[in-house]
Design an enzyme around this catalytic site. Structure first.
Site, PDB file in Angstrom:
ATOM      1  N   TYR A  76      35.673  33.995 -24.527  1.00 37.37           N
ATOM      2  CA  TYR A  76      36.846  34.858 -24.669  1.00 37.37           C
ATOM      3  C   TYR A  76      38.028  34.346 -23.854  1.00 37.37           C
ATOM      4  O   TYR A  76      37.910  34.071 -22.659  1.00 37.37           O
ATOM      5  CB  TYR A  76      36.480  36.263 -24.213  1.00 37.37           C
ATOM      6  CG  TYR A  76      37.433  37.356 -24.631  1.00 37.37           C
ATOM      7  CD1 TYR A  76      37.412  37.861 -25.922  1.00 37.37           C
ATOM      8  CD2 TYR A  76      38.337  37.901 -23.718  1.00 37.37           C
ATOM      9  CE1 TYR A  76      38.273  38.886 -26.310  1.00 37.37           C
ATOM     10  CE2 TYR A  76      39.197  38.926 -24.085  1.00 37.37           C
ATOM     11  CZ  TYR A  76      39.158  39.406 -25.389  1.00 37.37           C
ATOM     12  OH  TYR A  76      40.011  40.428 -25.779  1.00 37.37           O
ATOM     13  N   SER A  85      28.907  33.703 -24.344  1.00 36.64           N
ATOM     14  CA  SER A  85      29.742  34.892 -24.319  1.00 36.64           C
ATOM     15  C   SER A  85      30.341  35.131 -25.708  1.00 36.64           C
ATOM     16  O   SER A  85      29.597  35.291 -26.675  1.00 36.64           O
ATOM     17  CB  SER A  85      30.804  34.751 -23.232  1.00 36.64           C
ATOM     18  OG  SER A  85      31.454  35.983 -23.023  1.00 36.64           O
ATOM     19  N   GLN A  86      31.688  35.134 -25.844  1.00 35.85           N
ATOM     20  CA  GLN A  86      32.257  35.283 -27.179  1.00 35.85           C
ATOM     21  C   GLN A  86      31.721  34.204 -28.119  1.00 35.85           C
ATOM     22  O   GLN A  86      31.410  34.477 -29.285  1.00 35.85           O
ATOM     23  CB  GLN A  86      33.782  35.203 -27.122  1.00 35.85           C
ATOM     24  CG  GLN A  86      34.440  35.230 -28.493  1.00 35.85           C
ATOM     25  CD  GLN A  86      35.938  35.049 -28.415  1.00 35.85           C
ATOM     26  OE1 GLN A  86      36.681  36.011 -28.576  1.00 35.85           O
ATOM     27  NE2 GLN A  86      36.387  33.820 -28.181  1.00 35.85           N
ATOM     28  N   ASP A 121      24.516  41.100 -15.499  1.00 40.69           N
ATOM     29  CA  ASP A 121      25.703  40.809 -16.296  1.00 40.69           C
ATOM     30  C   ASP A 121      26.414  42.111 -16.677  1.00 40.69           C
ATOM     31  O   ASP A 121      25.969  42.856 -17.544  1.00 40.69           O
ATOM     32  CB  ASP A 121      25.295  40.040 -17.559  1.00 40.69           C
ATOM     33  CG  ASP A 121      26.469  39.516 -18.354  1.00 40.69           C
ATOM     34  OD1 ASP A 121      27.614  39.936 -18.084  1.00 40.69           O
ATOM     35  OD2 ASP A 121      26.239  38.673 -19.246  1.00 40.69           O
TER      36      ASP A 121
END
Length: 323
Positions: free
Chosen positions: A92, A186-187, A272
């Site tokens: 991201y 992640s993203q 997380d």
């Protein structure tokens, strides 16, 4: 930071409450058919980088709406014959950055295709792909751009770009299209899961601490961005909770995971707060292919396994991409 989510034994059994839209498959079939009406027009321009062990190509291809999307293709310099390829998606806020930051997979003997992320890259690494589509009022970031309707949501464009990136990577003569893996953190991991559910003939999928999974839980268990962008938006637009939940369901990694047809290596971090472990396990537990594994990092936040997870990937992936 202490553990805040479910205990590990409960995570291994956890299932998301996300409701799959009845027209989920039709929505994505129509979306990809529209994208397919535009010529892919993948172009690969050699780049002088000063690197001697790899050759680099600056890539442009047509993504959602025929919009130009950038990427890098990094190949081992001494390669002969078509190579298996790892198509990577970025986290991201980041962009494709500079090519010398993408040497791992070429060093392991694979072709490596790095897709730039439309509209992103202003936070880290730097990007070169604009998003020419506007949006109604949105919270800062990308999570609520066009969130009023699935057809206008930002991630409809981005997931479509990612499917087209796989096609672009496979179009290069130095790539063996039958040996394609998708990966990201992640993203990037969430995008990899979306591609796993939309491209039926992948050889492997490697989502690390994936974002964009189990929106019903993610948006209520953490107040850290980017998920918090949705809460900020709904704090202002109080009457749109159900409308936004309906849109997000079309983009939930849990539903793409349920359609996956390739082996997968996940990772999750139990501290997380950005992508809470229950949301990652929601996608992992829904993942349809029997050959799946998850690495768990008990005392890490969103950085996850970092170099340890890279090493795990290097041990796992070659067998899935072997000729």
């Amino acid at each position: 930071m202490a553990h805040f989510d479910l205990p590990l034994d409960e995570l291994r059994a956890y299932r998301s409450s996300s409701q799959e839209p009845t027209d989920f498959d039709a929505f994505w079939a129509e979306t990809l058919a529209e994208a397919g009406s535009h010529p892919l027009d993948a172009r690969f321009e050699p780049v002088a980088t000063g690197l001697t062990t790899v050759e680099v190509h600056d890539v442009t291809f047509a993504g959602f709406g025929g919009h130009p999307v950038k990427g890098w293709l990094v190949l081992p310099a001494a390669a002969t014959g078509p190579l298996p390829v790892v198509v990577e998606f970025i986290g991201y806020g980041g962009g494709r950055g500079l090519p010398h930051t993408h040497l791992l997979w070429a060093s392991a003997g694979f072709a490596h295709f790095v897709m730039d992320t439309r509209g992103q890259g202003g936070t880290w690494a730097g990007g070169d792909t604009p998003d020419p589509v506007g949006s109604a009022p949105a919270a800062p970031g990308f999570m609520t751009r066009g969130v009023e309707d699935p057809s206008t949501y930002y991630y409809r464009r981005l997931y479509t770009d990612a499917v087209r990136a796989v096609a672009a990577a496979r179009s290069h003569p130095g790539v063996d299209a039958t040996r394609t893996a998708v990966a990201g953190a992640s993203q990037g991991g969430g995008i990899a899961l979306a591609v796993a559910g939309l491209v039926p003939d992948l050889a492997a999928v490697a989502p690390d601490v994936p974002f964009l999974c189990d929106f019903p839980r993610a948006t209520t268990i953490t107040d850290r961005n980017p998920y918090r962008e949705i809460g900020v938006y709904l704090k202002t637009y109080r009457g749109r909770v159900e409308q936004v939940a309906r849109t997000l369901a079309y983009f939930d990694g849990v539903h793409f995971a349920a359609r996956a047809t390739a082996p997968a290596l996940f990772s999750a971090a139990l501290e997380d707060l950005t992508c809470p472990p229950s949301t990652v396990f929601a996608a992992f537990n829904a993942y349809a292919h029997a050959d799946k594994k998850i690495e768990v990092y008990a005392f890490n936040d969103h950085e996850g396994g970092e170099s340890y997870q890279q090493a795990a990937r290097l041990r796992w992936l070659p067998a899935r991409l072997a000729a």
